[in-house]
Design an enzyme around this catalytic site. Sequence first.
Site: not given
Ligand code: NAD
Length: 304
Positions: A260, A278
């Site tokens: 990005e 993003h």
């Molecule tokens: P979270 O930690 O609450 O949830 C992530 C989930 O993924 C967990 O339940 C975990 O068990 C699961 N997980 C981990 N490894 C896995 C795998 N190999 N297969 C399947 N499931 C798996 O996180 P969240 O708050 O829901 O956020 C998720 C992701 O979203 C963040 O890590 C971040 O990268 C991304 N995010 C993006 C933005 C954006 O601006 N686009 C903003 C916030 C977060």
Amino acid sequence: MVKILITDPIHEEAIKILKELGEVEIATDLSKEELLNKIKDVNILIVRSGTYVDREIIDAGKNLKIIARAGVGVDNIDVDYATEKGIIVVNAPDASSISVAELTMGLILAAARNIPQANNSVKSGKWERKKFKGIELYGKILGVVGLGRIGQQVVKRAKAFGMEVIAYDPYIPKEVAENLGVKLLNDLNELCKMADIITLHVPLTPKTKHMIGEEQINLMKKNAIIVNCARGGLIDEKALYKALKEKRIKAAALDVFEKEPPKDNPLLKLDNLICTPHLGASTEEAQKAAGIIIAEQIKKILNG
Ligand code: NAD
């Protein structure tokens, strides 16, 4: 006086709190060299997703005590190395869940109804009603990969649209899925086969990198839509490009890219790829919450 350096934009309310704690410098869009130079005297570094805090930066930060990420994903920070060096890393995991879930629904609808393409078409003087015939979400199967904070918020919204939801998350207790009325699968490939729309909500780790590759895409339905509001590296972009180009799936909607900004990324040339820069956490509410949460955490740490 504690020296605080902010290298990505954060909410003004957070800056107000930080200014009560020490001397604040805001310097966004720094080159790596500039950051390496500045970091020497800094005690607290505050970033969002735009600053890469690697070993070199951490080594140069001789006086660094805290690295704060005003948001969720910490994949731009070498957390293990920072911890090894005794630096505390804080983030704001709850702040943006709703904003990201809402953008996810927006992208799902945009892809299902060709909204960006239709918008461009009308603005260019055309009236192509047949070309942009879409699909309903009602009754479709949504495959949620990662049933954490954001994934769960997406489920609630998808249910309101009358979607059936399946999920893959090997680490979540099955009661969480049951309570949400979601069918939890043991196999990602199975989800790829069954879902009409697939949405990713897992962190980027060595294990999840390219978890959606050629094999998974080949299993998807011909009309499948894939949405990624998590991290670019989760999808093998080369495989996605090939599949979209050959129309092996209907569309992809991406808020995030492997690199990005995605300059010169061939995906951007495709009509069946829609995207945003993003923006998942880019709402007034999420930014304010993330900023305040990390500022309050820093305050607590400083006050012992
Ligand atoms: P979270 O930690 O609450 O949830 C992530 C989930 O993924 C967990 O339940 C975990 O068990 C699961 N997980 C981990 N490894 C896995 C795998 N190999 N297969 C399947 N499931 C798996 O996180 P969240 O708050 O829901 O956020 C998720 C992701 O979203 C963040 O890590 C971040 O990268 C991304 N995010 C993006 C933005 C954006 O601006 N686009 C903003 C916030 C977060």
